[in-house]
Design an enzyme around this catalytic site. Structure first.
Site, PDB file in Angstrom:
ATOM      1  N   LYS A  11       0.828  -1.209   0.000  1.00 58.11           N
ATOM      2  CA  LYS A  11       0.000   0.000   0.000  1.00 58.11           C
ATOM      3  C   LYS A  11       0.873   1.274   0.000  1.00 58.11           C
ATOM      4  O   LYS A  11       2.096   1.194   0.228  1.00 58.11           O
ATOM      5  CB  LYS A  11      -0.924  -0.039   1.222  1.00 58.11           C
ATOM      6  N   TYR A  51     -11.891  -3.148  -3.900  1.00 55.63           N
ATOM      7  CA  TYR A  51     -12.525  -3.191  -2.580  1.00 55.63           C
ATOM      8  C   TYR A  51     -14.050  -3.178  -2.662  1.00 55.63           C
ATOM      9  O   TYR A  51     -14.709  -2.760  -1.700  1.00 55.63           O
ATOM     10  CB  TYR A  51     -12.018  -2.013  -1.749  1.00 55.63           C
ATOM     11  N   ASN A 114      -2.121  -0.139   6.820  1.00 53.05           N
ATOM     12  CA  ASN A 114      -1.548  -1.382   7.340  1.00 53.05           C
ATOM     13  C   ASN A 114      -0.605  -2.050   6.352  1.00 53.05           C
ATOM     14  O   ASN A 114      -0.470  -3.273   6.322  1.00 53.05           O
ATOM     15  CB  ASN A 114      -2.659  -2.325   7.807  1.00 53.05           C
ATOM     16  N   HIS A 117      -1.775  -5.677   1.515  1.00 52.89           N
ATOM     17  CA  HIS A 117      -3.042  -6.395   1.330  1.00 52.89           C
ATOM     18  C   HIS A 117      -2.719  -7.733   0.673  1.00 52.89           C
ATOM     19  O   HIS A 117      -1.838  -7.807  -0.181  1.00 52.89           O
ATOM     20  CB  HIS A 117      -3.968  -5.588   0.410  1.00 52.89           C
ATOM     21  N   GLU A 128      -9.254 -10.359  -7.819  1.00 51.90           N
ATOM     22  CA  GLU A 128      -8.353  -9.227  -7.581  1.00 51.90           C
ATOM     23  C   GLU A 128      -7.216  -9.198  -8.610  1.00 51.90           C
ATOM     24  O   GLU A 128      -6.826  -8.124  -9.078  1.00 51.90           O
ATOM     25  CB  GLU A 128      -7.820  -9.280  -6.146  1.00 51.90           C
TER      26      GLU A 128
HETATM   27  P1  CMP Z   1      -7.108  -4.933   3.564  1.00 55.30           P
HETATM   28  O1  CMP Z   1      -6.624  -6.244   4.023  1.00 55.30           O
HETATM   29  O2  CMP Z   1      -6.500  -4.313   2.362  1.00 55.30           O
HETATM   30  O3  CMP Z   1      -8.707  -5.073   3.320  1.00 55.30           O
HETATM   31  C1  CMP Z   1      -9.600  -4.009   3.480  1.00 55.30           C
HETATM   32  C2  CMP Z   1      -8.943  -2.799   4.042  1.00 55.30           C
HETATM   33  O4  CMP Z   1      -9.841  -1.878   4.618  1.00 55.30           O
HETATM   34  C3  CMP Z   1      -8.058  -3.202   5.213  1.00 55.30           C
HETATM   35  O5  CMP Z   1      -6.934  -3.900   4.755  1.00 55.30           O
HETATM   36  C4  CMP Z   1      -7.801  -1.869   5.854  1.00 55.30           C
HETATM   37  O6  CMP Z   1      -6.831  -1.110   5.145  1.00 55.30           O
HETATM   38  C5  CMP Z   1      -9.173  -1.215   5.680  1.00 55.30           C
HETATM   39  N1  CMP Z   1     -10.001  -1.387   6.875  1.00 55.30           N
HETATM   40  C6  CMP Z   1     -10.552  -2.501   7.352  1.00 55.30           C
HETATM   41  N2  CMP Z   1     -11.279  -2.265   8.466  1.00 55.30           N
HETATM   42  C7  CMP Z   1     -11.185  -0.946   8.675  1.00 55.30           C
HETATM   43  C8  CMP Z   1     -11.703  -0.073   9.644  1.00 55.30           C
HETATM   44  N3  CMP Z   1     -12.490  -0.516  10.643  1.00 55.30           N
HETATM   45  N4  CMP Z   1     -11.417   1.240   9.564  1.00 55.30           N
HETATM   46  C9  CMP Z   1     -10.634   1.699   8.556  1.00 55.30           C
HETATM   47  N5  CMP Z   1     -10.106   0.913   7.584  1.00 55.30           N
HETATM   48  C10 CMP Z   1     -10.376  -0.386   7.654  1.00 55.30           C
END
Ligand code: CMP
Length: 140
Positions: A11, A51, A114, A117, A128
């Protein structure tokens, strides 16, 4: 032995913090093979497709803004049980709760920013991958 393909994305926070090499290195050292890779600035359309499962969630708008805010590295990773293995390697979504030794556990403190992904199932992986890669672009 089940050889699978999964979709992985570093990311914008992972890119801007200089973690691309470290993450690729972890994937390769684990024994998985990168069979497709691009450094891109993701379009809003691609982000919304990637997403789409989260489109009704309260964080959807912020998530799309975040993943289109800077360069990302998208990859197709192949190997034995690649979907499950990558999910274990990245750790749980919330970086504060992901265990040390996982990529998020070692490098993230946020639930949204984070670092990485990875697809959560083989079906999701096919979808995806198709958002970012044509079959002819992947090495065999
Ligand atoms: P990812 O594994 O890419 O899948 C969906 C993404 O949404 C997740 O990582 C986070 O980056 C984001 N995400 C998931 N839950 C939350 C949340 N409660 N608040 C903000 N972002 C979220």
């Amino acid at each position: 032995m089940v050889i699978q393909r999964t979709f992985v994305m570093i990311k914008p926070d992972g890119y801007s913090r200089g973690l691309v090499g470290e993450i690729i290195s972890r994937i390769e050292r684990k024994g998985l093979r990168i069979i497709g890779m691009k450094l891109i600035k993701m379009s809003r359309e691609q982000a919304e497709k990637l997403y789409s499962v989260h489109r009704d969630k309260p964080f959807f708008k912020d998530l799309v803004s975040f993943v289109t805010s800077g360069p990302v590295v998208v990859m197709v990773v192949e190997g034995e049980s690649a979907v499950e293995v990558m999910r274990i390697m990245i750790g749980s979504t919330d970086g504060r709760k992901a265990p040390p030794g996982t990529i998020r556990g070692d490098y993230a403190l946020s639930i949204q920013e984070n670092v990485i992904h990875a697809s959560d199932s083989p079906e999701t992986a096919s979808y995806e991958i198709s958002v970012f890669f044509r079959e002819e672009e992947l090495v065999s």
